[in-house]
Each structure stands twice: as structure tokens, then as C-alpha cells.
Design a protein around this motif. Structure first.
Motif, PDB file in Angstrom:
ATOM      1  N   PRO B 134       7.325  23.483  -6.220  1.00 58.13           N
ATOM      2  CA  PRO B 134       5.985  24.087  -6.341  1.00 58.13           C
ATOM      3  C   PRO B 134       5.739  24.595  -7.750  1.00 58.13           C
ATOM      4  O   PRO B 134       6.680  24.779  -8.532  1.00 58.13           O
ATOM      5  N   LYS B 135       4.461  24.804  -8.057  1.00 57.81           N
ATOM      6  CA  LYS B 135       4.103  25.407  -9.346  1.00 57.81           C
ATOM      7  C   LYS B 135       4.042  26.918  -9.205  1.00 57.81           C
ATOM      8  O   LYS B 135       4.256  27.650 -10.159  1.00 57.81           O
ATOM      9  N   VAL B 136       3.662  27.352  -7.988  1.00 59.45           N
ATOM     10  CA  VAL B 136       3.565  28.784  -7.701  1.00 59.45           C
ATOM     11  C   VAL B 136       4.368  29.036  -6.434  1.00 59.45           C
ATOM     12  O   VAL B 136       4.338  28.222  -5.512  1.00 59.45           O
ATOM     13  N   LEU B 137       5.062  30.150  -6.407  1.00 58.55           N
ATOM     14  CA  LEU B 137       5.795  30.506  -5.194  1.00 58.55           C
ATOM     15  C   LEU B 137       5.365  31.900  -4.753  1.00 58.55           C
ATOM     16  O   LEU B 137       5.395  32.848  -5.556  1.00 58.55           O
ATOM     17  N   LEU B 138       4.948  32.003  -3.501  1.00 57.01           N
ATOM     18  CA  LEU B 138       4.551  33.284  -2.932  1.00 57.01           C
ATOM     19  C   LEU B 138       5.709  33.745  -2.061  1.00 57.01           C
ATOM     20  O   LEU B 138       6.055  33.089  -1.082  1.00 57.01           O
ATOM     21  N   LEU B 139       6.313  34.877  -2.424  1.00 58.10           N
ATOM     22  CA  LEU B 139       7.536  35.312  -1.745  1.00 58.10           C
ATOM     23  C   LEU B 139       7.296  36.639  -1.047  1.00 58.10           C
ATOM     24  O   LEU B 139       6.886  37.613  -1.681  1.00 58.10           O
ATOM     25  N   ASP B 140       7.563  36.690   0.256  1.00 57.48           N
ATOM     26  CA  ASP B 140       7.398  37.925   1.014  1.00 57.48           C
ATOM     27  C   ASP B 140       8.780  38.535   1.257  1.00 57.48           C
ATOM     28  O   ASP B 140       9.503  38.111   2.154  1.00 57.48           O
ATOM     29  N   GLU B 141       9.132  39.491   0.443  1.00 54.40           N
ATOM     30  CA  GLU B 141      10.442  40.157   0.513  1.00 54.40           C
ATOM     31  C   GLU B 141      11.597  39.167   0.656  1.00 54.40           C
ATOM     32  O   GLU B 141      12.338  39.195   1.626  1.00 54.40           O
ATOM     33  N   PRO B 142      11.781  38.321  -0.339  1.00 52.44           N
ATOM     34  CA  PRO B 142      12.792  37.270  -0.230  1.00 52.44           C
ATOM     35  C   PRO B 142      14.218  37.808  -0.232  1.00 52.44           C
ATOM     36  O   PRO B 142      15.127  37.113   0.184  1.00 52.44           O
ATOM     37  N   THR B 143      14.419  39.053  -0.697  1.00 50.07           N
ATOM     38  CA  THR B 143      15.780  39.582  -0.697  1.00 50.07           C
ATOM     39  C   THR B 143      15.911  40.737   0.281  1.00 50.07           C
ATOM     40  O   THR B 143      16.911  41.457   0.265  1.00 50.07           O
ATOM     41  N   GLY B 144      14.918  40.904   1.155  1.00 46.99           N
ATOM     42  CA  GLY B 144      14.937  42.005   2.123  1.00 46.99           C
ATOM     43  C   GLY B 144      16.261  42.138   2.860  1.00 46.99           C
ATOM     44  O   GLY B 144      16.878  43.199   2.859  1.00 46.99           O
ATOM     45  N   PRO B 145      16.712  41.041   3.511  1.00 46.88           N
ATOM     46  CA  PRO B 145      17.943  41.162   4.310  1.00 46.88           C
ATOM     47  C   PRO B 145      19.235  40.891   3.526  1.00 46.88           C
ATOM     48  O   PRO B 145      20.270  40.714   4.136  1.00 46.88           O
ATOM     49  N   LEU B 146      19.182  40.839   2.180  1.00 50.39           N
ATOM     50  CA  LEU B 146      20.351  40.411   1.407  1.00 50.39           C
ATOM     51  C   LEU B 146      21.129  41.597   0.818  1.00 50.39           C
ATOM     52  O   LEU B 146      20.536  42.640   0.504  1.00 50.39           O
ATOM     53  N   ASP B 147      22.423  41.399   0.619  1.00 52.98           N
ATOM     54  CA  ASP B 147      23.214  42.431  -0.049  1.00 52.98           C
ATOM     55  C   ASP B 147      23.028  42.308  -1.572  1.00 52.98           C
ATOM     56  O   ASP B 147      22.322  41.423  -2.054  1.00 52.98           O
ATOM     57  N   GLU B 148      23.687  43.192  -2.306  1.00 54.82           N
ATOM     58  CA  GLU B 148      23.451  43.287  -3.749  1.00 54.82           C
ATOM     59  C   GLU B 148      23.768  41.984  -4.479  1.00 54.82           C
ATOM     60  O   GLU B 148      22.991  41.512  -5.305  1.00 54.82           O
ATOM     61  N   ASP B 149      24.942  41.402  -4.130  1.00 54.52           N
ATOM     62  CA  ASP B 149      25.373  40.185  -4.827  1.00 54.52           C
ATOM     63  C   ASP B 149      24.402  39.040  -4.581  1.00 54.52           C
ATOM     64  O   ASP B 149      23.985  38.335  -5.501  1.00 54.52           O
ATOM     65  N   ALA B 150      24.037  38.857  -3.304  1.00 55.91           N
ATOM     66  CA  ALA B 150      23.134  37.755  -2.968  1.00 55.91           C
ATOM     67  C   ALA B 150      21.770  37.982  -3.595  1.00 55.91           C
ATOM     68  O   ALA B 150      21.119  37.047  -4.079  1.00 55.91           O
ATOM     69  N   THR B 151      21.331  39.237  -3.606  1.00 48.60           N
ATOM     70  CA  THR B 151      20.056  39.561  -4.242  1.00 48.60           C
ATOM     71  C   THR B 151      20.075  39.153  -5.716  1.00 48.60           C
ATOM     72  O   THR B 151      19.143  38.519  -6.216  1.00 48.60           O
TER      73      THR B 151
END
Lengths: 266, 202
Positions: B134-151
Motif C-alpha cells: 500500500p501507499k498509505v497504511l491505517l493502523l489501529d493500535e498495531p502494537t496494542g497486544p505486543l510486548d516491548e521487544d515485539a513493539t
């Protein structure tokens, strides 16, 4: 047909004694089903006599117009039944419209096909053949459409996230709805597929039994029954596919969005 | 690049802003304020009014599937339409290096989707969207459920994509993350969007 045994009203009364006995049993055991049983029994008697009178009149008239009118009334009643069987599905008028038009198309086509190429009564619209044929095809097509539409709307609600995920990745509405469309059609056609597979083993079909009672040779009755089953399968498929595809279009819009807001509220 | 003019829908007052290529905007606001409504309206998932265009091309003149391939949307709870993970990708095998960079084990493909963890599914949904380029990405809390490293891994990958021209509109509740990943901060409350001034954001 010369070995056909006529029933007298006295014979009918004798069989009705069974219902009375059941009602008595219900009173005795305080089951409280005697009331609904009595009402249902009375409705059955009245409705069937009424149908008998109407059919007698229609057969005597043998008019294409009156036969067509009767057929239309049957289709409209069946459409109402489809609408009534939807739970949290399309808004009532849409359910009625989609169901009735799909049925009108499928049942009419299949009945005309049977009348003009297979049964070929003279005249082709002879109500004695046209109306019972239509009735059998209609009853099954109605069930198929009602089941298909219900499964479609239910599936779209339950699988909303998956459908929208596909849309988000650039799928068209047809592609995104394909899994739900498949489920809806499988559900719609399950009864007819089951009855094709089980017929004769579990029960003798009603029409075939009727013909045999009326003195028709079993093999002749079997031929008629097979034709009817094929017609029913064709009609149900045609009707269900039409209704489900129209339903898919109603559930989505020209911008390829899922429009659950077009369903009846809870 | 992405130009939004008077975009509105029930629950969202008219919104206008521009998002340039390789730019990132953070969007925050209380629950139910309209963040998801805005992202869905941008992805054309709900009926809405107003003009939206990408590189000068009006959205309404473009088939919706084409639009959504260019303007990707990853919801907070991504949906799945099959139990087989690979069914959701055009070519899962070629994505293996990317998956690894998001700390996803390649064995993730051996398990049915419902058995994956929320965090795994969230990163997989991001990969799935990135695969369409995509040219634009709309992200709704993409790291909400992630830990620090994965974030950190997700942020690094998106930063790299951003350097190659990807524009991001990123919903986050974490103010420090918003500052890390975005050059502009949007705030939305009761359906009203405004751009936060630098001092407000502190």
C-alpha cells in the motif's frame, strides 16, 4: 383406476375418532394439549375442504386465467412464509421481495418446463396437473430459499471481521462474500439432497403413495415420483441460487462495502 | 499524497487534512471518540461524505478494491476468513524474512489461525497488509497486544517502510510511542478532530 376405493364420510369419522381419543387422553393425563390439538384438527379439516372446493371449481373452469391466479396466490403465500421464517435477517419487505421474486422465477420456469415437455396435459395449463406440480415444487423451493437467506444473513453477521478483512486487502464484494455464499447454498440445498438420498429407504414419498393407493402401477408411480424429485431439485437450486445472489448484492453496495445496517435490528 | 477534504459520517464531524508520502501521523483520543470511525471512513468501509484523493486521484473515481489496496487498513482486531494461515497471503513463503524481522517463528504457519496468540495475529495482519504494497497504511493500535521487544520490531519495520515512501496514520494510546513514530499528532474527541500543537502533546 377401476380398483380405486372411495372413502365415505363415515370412514372419515372413524379415523377422526383417533383424534378424539388423543384429546381424551390429554384431558385424563392433564397434558393440556387438547386445546391446540382441537384447533389444529379443525383448521386441517376446514382448510382441506376449502382447497377441495377450490380445486373442484378450478378443474371445472379449466381456464388459464383462473389457474394462473391460483398459482400466483400460492406463490404470494409462500413468499409470506419465507419472510416469517427470517430471524434478524433482511428487513421484512426485502425478505418478502427477494424470496417471492426468486420463487416466482424458479417455480414458474420449472413448472412450465414440466408441463410443456414432460407431462404434456391437454391443454398444457390443465389445472389438474399444473397446480399440484407447482405446489410440490413451490413447497420445497420455499424451504430452500428461507434456509439460504437465513444462513446468509446470519453468516454475514458472524463472519463480519473476516469479510471486511478480505475487502480491506482489495477483494471484490463477490470474492469476500464467497465463503458465506457457499455456506448459504449448502444449507439451502441440504434438505433436497438428503431427501434424494433417503427417499424410498426411510419413507415412501407422499405423492407416490397417493398414486399407488389410487391404483397406479408401482413402476408408473416411481417414474412420476422421480420426475417430481428432479423438478424439485432443479427448482430449489434455481430459486436458492437466485435468492442468495440477490441477497449478497443487498448485503453489500457498489463501493464493495459490507452493509449489515440493511438487516433488521435485533 | 492522501488528501482528505470535509470527510464526515454519523459520529464524525467533517475532517480535513493532508498526509504526505513518507509521513507519519499519530492519532489518539478516548475510547469511542471516533478513531476507528475515521479509519473505516478513510478505507471506504462505511458510507461517508466528503472528498478523499490519493496522488490527485479522486477515490470516487476509483473502484473500491483498488482504493483499499493502496490505502490499507489494519483494524485493532483483525479478521480471518480461513483456518489456514497461508490462505491469507498471496505468497507466504516469500514473506518469511519479513516475518522473522517481526519476531514471528516460521513455524507459525503450521498452526491453525485460531490457535495463534493475539500478538501473533496482530503482526500477521500487518504483514498481510504490507504484502499488498500500500501507499498509505491505517493502523489501529498495531502494537496494542505486543510486548516491548515485539513493539520495537514493528516500529522498526514500519520506519523502514516509511523511509521508502509509505505514509502512516497510526492510532496509539501511548504518548511516548506517538512521539517516537510520528512527526504530527492528531487528537480526536467526540467525533471532532484537531491537530495537537507541540506543547499540547507534551
Amino acid at each position: 383406476m377401476n380398483d380405486y376405493i372411495r372413502l365415505e364420510y363415515l370412514d372419515l369419522g372413524l379415523s377422526a375418532l383417533l383424534l378424539l381419543a388423543v384429546a381424551g387422553l390429554s384431558l385424563l393425563l392433564q397434558l393440556r394439549i387438547e386445546r391446540s390439538l382441537a384447533i389444529a384438527g379443525l383448521r386441517c379439516v376446514l382448510q382441506l375442504f376449502l382447497v377441495g372446493l377450490v380445486l373442484t371449481k378450478l378443474f371445472a373452469l379449466a381456464s388459464p386465467w383462473w389457474t394462473g391466479l391460483a398459482a400466483l396466490a400460492m406463490i404470494l403465500f409462500a413468499g409470506r412464509e419465507i419472510m416469517a421464517r427470517q430471524e434478524r435477517g433482511f428487513q421484512r419487505l426485502w425478505a418478502y421481495g427477494i424470496g417471492t421474486s426468486a420463487m416466482l422465477m424458479a417455480a414458474t420456469l420449472v413448472t412450465l418446463f414440466a408441463l410443456t415437455t414432460q407431462v404434456q396435459p391437454d391443454p398444457w395449463y390443465d389445472p389438474r396437473y399444473a397446480l399440484p406440480l407447482l405446489g410440490m415444487i413451490l413447497g420445497n423451493t420455499m424451504t430452500g430459499i428461507a434456509l439460504g437467506l437465513q444462513r446468509l444473513t446470519e453468516g454475514a453477521r458472524q463472519q463480519r471481521a473476516g469479510i471486511e478483512a478480505q475487502l480491506c486487502l482489495g477483494a471484490t464484494r463477490r470474492a469476500a462474500m464467497l465463503p458465506v455464499t457457499r455456506q448459504a447454498l449448502t444449507t439451502a440445498l441440504m434438505p433436497i439432497i438428503n431427501s434424494l438420498a433417503a427417499t424410498g429407504l426411510v419413507s415412501l414419498p407422499g405423492m407416490m403413495t397417493g398414486q399407488i393407493l389410487a391404483g397406479v402401477e408401482p413402476m408408473e408411480a416411481v417414474k412420476y415420483q422421480l420426475m417430481i424429485m428432479f423438478l424439485i431439485a432443479g427448482g430449489t437450486t434455481l430459486g436458492a441460487v437466485t435468492a442468495v445472489f440477490v441477497g449478497v448484492y443487498r448485503l453489500t453496495d457498489s463501493r464493495d462495502r459490507l452493509r449489515l445496517d440493511r438487516l433488521a435490528a435485533e | 499524497m492522501l488528501s482528505v477534504h470535509q470527510l464526515s459520517r454519523p459520529g464524525l464531524e467533517p475532517v480535513s487534512f493532508d498526509l504526505a508520502a513518507a509521513e507519519s501521523i499519530a492519532l489518539s483520543g478516548p475510547s469511542g471518540a471516533g478513531k476507528t470511525l475515521l479509519l473505516r471512513a478513510l478505507a471506504d468501509l462505511d458510507p461517508c461524505q466528503g472528498d478523499v484523493s490519493l496522488d490527485g486521484r479522486e477515490r470516487r473515481n476509483m473502484p473500491a478494491p483498488d482504493w483499499r489496496q493502496r490505502v490499507g487498513y489494519v483494524p485493532a482486531e483483525p479478521g480471518w476468513w480461513s483456518d489456514r494461515l497461508a490462505d491469507h497471503f498471496q505468497d507466504w513463503d516469500s514473506l518469511a524474512p519479513l516475518a522473522e524481522s517481526l519476531q514471528l517463528k516460521t513455524a507459525v504457519n503450521d498452526r491453525p489461525v485460531p490457535q495463534l496468540s493475539t500478538g501473533e495475529r496482530q503482526r500477521l495482519a500487518l504483514l498481510r497488509a504490507l504484502e499488498r504494497q500500500p501507499k498509505v497504511l491505517l493502523l489501529d493500535e498495531p502494537t496494542g497486544p505486543l510486548d516491548e521487544d515485539a513493539t520495537a520490531a514493528v516500529e522498526a519495520l514500519l520506519k523502514e517502510k516509511q523511509n521508502h515512501g509509505l505514509a502512516l496514520l497510526w492510532v496509539t494510546h501511548d504518548r511516548r510511542q506517538a512521539e517516537r513514530i510520528a512527526s504530527r499528532q492528531f487528537w480526536i474527541d467526540r467525533g471532532r478532530l484537531r491537530e495537537a500543537l507541540q506543547e499540547d502533546a507534551q
